[in-house]
Write an enzyme that holds these catalytic residues in place. Structure first.
Site, mmCIF file in Angstrom:
data_model
loop_
_atom_site.group_PDB
_atom_site.id
_atom_site.type_symbol
_atom_site.label_atom_id
_atom_site.label_comp_id
_atom_site.label_asym_id
_atom_site.label_seq_id
_atom_site.Cartn_x
_atom_site.Cartn_y
_atom_site.Cartn_z
ATOM 1 N N GLU A 142 6.507 26.748 16.044
ATOM 2 C CA GLU A 142 5.533 25.667 16.138
ATOM 3 C C GLU A 142 6.248 24.358 16.471
ATOM 4 O OE1 GLU A 142 1.781 23.794 13.603
ATOM 5 O OE2 GLU A 142 3.097 25.242 12.674
ATOM 6 N N HIS A 306 -1.404 25.810 1.056
ATOM 7 C CA HIS A 306 -1.789 25.279 2.367
ATOM 8 C C HIS A 306 -1.519 26.306 3.462
ATOM 9 C CE1 HIS A 306 -2.062 22.037 5.506
ATOM 10 N NE2 HIS A 306 -1.230 22.863 6.134
ATOM 11 N N GLU A 307 -0.328 26.870 3.459
ATOM 12 C CA GLU A 307 0.007 27.830 4.518
ATOM 13 C C GLU A 307 -0.790 29.117 4.381
ATOM 14 O OE1 GLU A 307 1.700 27.010 7.166
ATOM 15 O OE2 GLU A 307 1.756 25.044 6.228
ATOM 16 N N HIS A 310 -4.165 28.621 5.908
ATOM 17 C CA HIS A 310 -4.144 28.655 7.370
ATOM 18 C C HIS A 310 -4.536 30.025 7.920
ATOM 19 C CE1 HIS A 310 -3.106 24.916 9.125
ATOM 20 N NE2 HIS A 310 -1.914 24.785 8.577
ATOM 21 N N GLU A 329 -5.296 21.520 11.234
ATOM 22 C CA GLU A 329 -4.488 20.923 10.177
ATOM 23 C C GLU A 329 -5.333 20.063 9.242
ATOM 24 O OE1 GLU A 329 -1.273 21.599 8.407
ATOM 25 O OE2 GLU A 329 -1.333 22.172 10.530
#
Length: 820
Positions: A142, A306-307, A310, A329
């Site tokens: 990324e 958070h990840e 995703h 995001e």
């Protein structure tokens, strides 16, 4: 070097080809790695083939095949000489330059493209694409690292991985090396068993317990957050969709974390599952009470969740291009903040909130309406790359809502300024609020349109109690009245007595509010507002006004004096046992120096620093008795536990350590890094034998632990002692420092601008170097002497040949930019 071409949203166009299936084969070697990609490609419009242009950087091309037929390299001279045979000739050839592989003519329907490339991960200091970290093969894709692995559009061991869901190439990751894992099982609400594995070097596995807890907590919350006592009734109902979830701790990582689809081999086990993996900087995976602070624990909880979140908001539904980042995001930040609020303190989380544009949808639609919009978004766009407009449409359509010009939040640059004035009509018992807004001009957008803004308002009576509103009158839904070409809205609140306004604006929209509240009003709100966030904000507004006024006094070489009402306001907060302890700690913490300088026409760093130092010393002196009691009442000999009550207790105790004798005592008595680091931070602001002794003591005890050593570097970089810049320069040659490791760079020199270091970094890792330069892009805001210093460093950088594109772009823009 030519000026890099800037990319704008208006330049976006759909690709001419789609990649339906990608098969990657890696032959990992110590000297070189061979990557074979086999891609099933079909044109967007069958029968009218266009050239296919693939991105690739620092790659050695070995071969290209289309439908099994190997192509030959076509030179520009050969291209010109074969004009009459261009179609048949181009079908058998390709064109290659330093950044692109071009296939001039291709079949008009589905075909197979095979590309073999050679790369050298061991020499990759960019830490993008495939590289080696502590002997292990790792990837960082990324946002554009995949093009450093293979050409792509926008004893050996063997492992096969297959992902059943379509996802973008930046999510690809590979990790291979001598690693061990902490294993666990999570059972979803539908009964599916998911294997959880956190991979690290063997010695670090014991430090992954909190990371595993964070992962399981995030998974459970995303399915049914009602298990948390403070949950806010917004349930996402999202279940994990694969059989295995991997996390890998990587010491050398450009960014702190990233979610990837990947395969992992530890040279012993060869998992044959569908795998979802996340590569993390080790600081966001590894934790023990002795080496990590509670802030580190909180960061691990937030980032790992958070990840994981995703998986749905970012991977199953991803962003079409990087201009649509809010759809990926921003939405996921909102989700992880809701999670952190539920497992911690919603009041505290509001103080450090973000993702305001996404939060506005929830404010306007309510929890049920927001959930309906999320469900429709997944139904419409699962497996797709979407835009912010797609997310907006799902929220609007499922709720039949009129958002007027809401989409301007995505297209208009600049921070919106909202001004509010108030008046009380004693005859009519009405309290009138008049709102106006202004978006300052920005480059390329000299004229702005009015924005859609939800604002939460409350009123307090003279004793600090909330006033019930008997009725509210508004001059129409978003109906504007012209006032100097700016929209103005009037709101009339019918009340039974005079009132003081409390506007919860930061929780409603990403704006800057200017009100007619007097200092007396703010002191009243600081002492009485029923909303703890608003008490915090009232204190911060007073502190900002106080600091700016004292800066003006300092600049006139006059003696400084602290307003006793401000000290009394802090005393009332500090002694209020009914408040959340972490809220108290934040409320009595002064605004940062950078925040104050942002409010000045010319940022006077010396004056701001002198004023903040003066206020902190005065507060420590005048509230010494209260601080001593605070420390005494919040000491604990209990074993370290990470939860909000304990975190709040530590925060309140540690904020009182500006008293020197307290800090040294707490350092010696500390049983965990949370308390020890806070004491160290206070001690290292005062030069002398004590400071030198504690720094030596910490290093000698923890020199084998790189995460603690990074803290040791950061403590010295943050120190306020005279001559510290030279001390930081000397630490650049310390055996524990490595310029190739981004975390060490950020720890020691992240707050400094040293031209020769930037140039060294640019050769090793342009991404890290560009971050160092971008921090000084607003150098024209400083005083004349600092402007000269910054300009000289930027010109020094620009004088060097062979700069990376990022450094060239940022440095050249910084030199040419006008004062913002």
């Amino acid at each position: 070097m030519n000026t890099p071409e800037e990319i704008f949203l208006k330049d976006y166009k759909s690709p001419d080809y789609y990649f339906d299936m990608v098969d990657l084969n890696f032959s990992l070697g110590e000297e070189k790695t061979i990557v074979t990609s086999k891609i099933t490609v079909f044109p967007r419009a069958e029968g009218s083939p266009s050239p296919l242009i693939l991105d690739g950087v620092v790659l050695k091309l070995i071969s290209v095949k289309v439908n099994g037929k190997e192509l030959k390299k076509l030179s520009k001279s050969a291209m010109k000489s074969k004009t009459n045979e261009i179609i048949s000739w181009a079908l058998l050839h390709y064109i290659l330059d330093s950044c692109h592989l071009k296939l001039p003519s291709l079949p008009g329907n589905k075909f197979t493209l095979e590309i073999d490339t050679e790369i050298q991960p061991q020499n990759n200091t960019l830490l993008e694409g495939l590289y080696k970290s502590s002997g292990n093969f790792c990837t960082q894709c990324e946002s554009e690292g995949f093009r450093k692995i293979t050409f792509y559009q926008g004893g050996k061991h063997y492992v096969v991985w297959e992902d059943p869901f379509k996802k973008p190439s930046y999510l690809f990751a590979l990790v291979a090396g001598q690693l061990e894992s902490r294993d666990d099982i999570f059972v979803t609400r539908s009964g599916q068993k998911v294997s959880l594995r956190i991979w690290t070097p063997a010695q670090d596995v014991p430090k992954t317990a909190h990371a595993m807890y964070s992962l399981k907590a995030g998974k459970k919350w995303d399915e049914d957050r009602s298990i948390y006592p403070s949950f806010s009734f917004l349930v996402f109902g999202l279940e994990y969709d694969l059989d295995l979830f991997n996390i890998v701790a990587v010491p050398d990582f450009n960014i702190y974390y990233a979610a990837f689809i990947s395969f992992i081999t530890n040279m012993i086990c060869f998992p044959l599952f569908y795998i979802f993996s996340n590569n993390f900087n080790s600081k966001l995976v590894l934790a023990s009470p002795e080496t990590a602070t509670d802030t580190n624990y909180a960061a691990i909880l937030g980032v790992i969740s958070h990840e994981y979140f995703h998986n749905w908001t970012g991977n199953r539904v991803t962003c079409r291009d990087w201009f649509q980042l809010s759809s990926k995001e921003g939405l996921t930040v909102f989700r992880d903040q809701e999670f952190s609020s539920d497992v911690g303190s919603r009041k505290v989380k509001r103080i450090a909130d973000g993702a305001e544009v996404v939060r506005m949808y929830k404010t306007l639609l309510g929890t049920q309406g927001f959930r309906k919009g999320m469900d429709l978004c997944f139904k419409r766009h699962d497996g797709q790359a979407v835009t912010c407009e797609d997310f907006f449409s799902a929220m609007r359509d499922t709720n039949d809502a009129d958002f007027a010009n809401f989409l301007l939040w995505y297209s208009q640059a600049g921070t919106l300024v909202v001004k509010v004035t108030s008046s009380y009509n004693t005859d009519a018992d009405t309290f009138s609020l008049k709102f106006s807004q202004e978006v300052p001009p920005t480059p390329g957008q000299p004229v702005k349109e009015p924005m859609f803004i939800p604002v939460a308002v409350g009123l307090l009576d003279s004793s600090g109690r909330d006033i019930p509103l008997s009725s509210v009158y508004h001059n129409g839904t978003l109906r504007s009245v012209a006032c100097n070409n700016q929209p103005v809205l009037n709101t009339f609140l019918r009340v039974t007595k005079a009132a003081i306004m409390s506007v919860a604006y930061l929780y409603s929209a990403p704006i800057r509010l200017e009100s007619d509240l007097t200092d007396n009003d703010l002191f009243f709100l600081l002492a009485h507002d029923s909303d703890e966030f608003n008490r915090f904000e009232a204190g911060q507004l007073l502190a900002r006004k106080l600091m700016l006024s004292l800066v003006a006094v300092f600049q006139q070489n006059k003696p400084l004096a602290l307003n006793p009402r401000f000290v009394q306001g802090l005393r009332s907060i500090l002694c209020d046992t009914g408040l959340d302890k972490e809220c108290i700690a934040k409320a009595i913490t002064l605004p940062g120096e950078g925040e104050i300088m942002d409010m000045m026409e010319v940022a006077d760093l010396d004056a701001v620093h002198a004023v903040q130092t003066f206020i902190r010393k005065e507060i420590a002196s005048q509230l010494k008795s209260e601080f001593l009691n605070t420390v005494k009442n919040n000491r604990s000999s209990d074993e370290f536990v990470f939860n909000h009550p304990k975190m709040a207790q530590y925060a309140l105790k540690n904020v009182a350590l500006d008293i020197k004798e307290l800090a040294l005592h707490e350092y010696k008595a500390a049983t965990n890094m949370t308390e020890q680091f806070a004491a160290l931070a206070a001690i290292t602001q005062k030069p002398g034998k004590t400071c030198n002794h504690v720094l030596t003591d910490l290093y000698n005890k923890w020199q084998h632990d790189f995460l603690v050593v990074n803290k040791w570097f950061a403590l010295q970089a943050m120190s306020d002692i005279p001559g510290n810049v030279e001390n930081v320069r000397n630490l650049l040659t310390h055996p524990a420092f490595d310029l190739r490791n981004p975390t060490k760079v950020y720890s020691l020199i992240g707050g400094f601008f040293i031209g020769e270091i930037v140039l060294q970094l640019d050769k090793l890792n342009p991404r890290v170097a560009s971050r160092m330069v971008s921090a000084f892009s607003r150098w024209r805001r400083f005083d004349e002497s600092r402007q000269k210093l910054a300009k000289a460093q930027l010109e020094k950088i620009m004088s060097v040949n062979g700069l990376s594109e990022n450094i060239f772009k940022i440095a050249s823009k910084s030199l040419s930019a006008a004062l913002n």
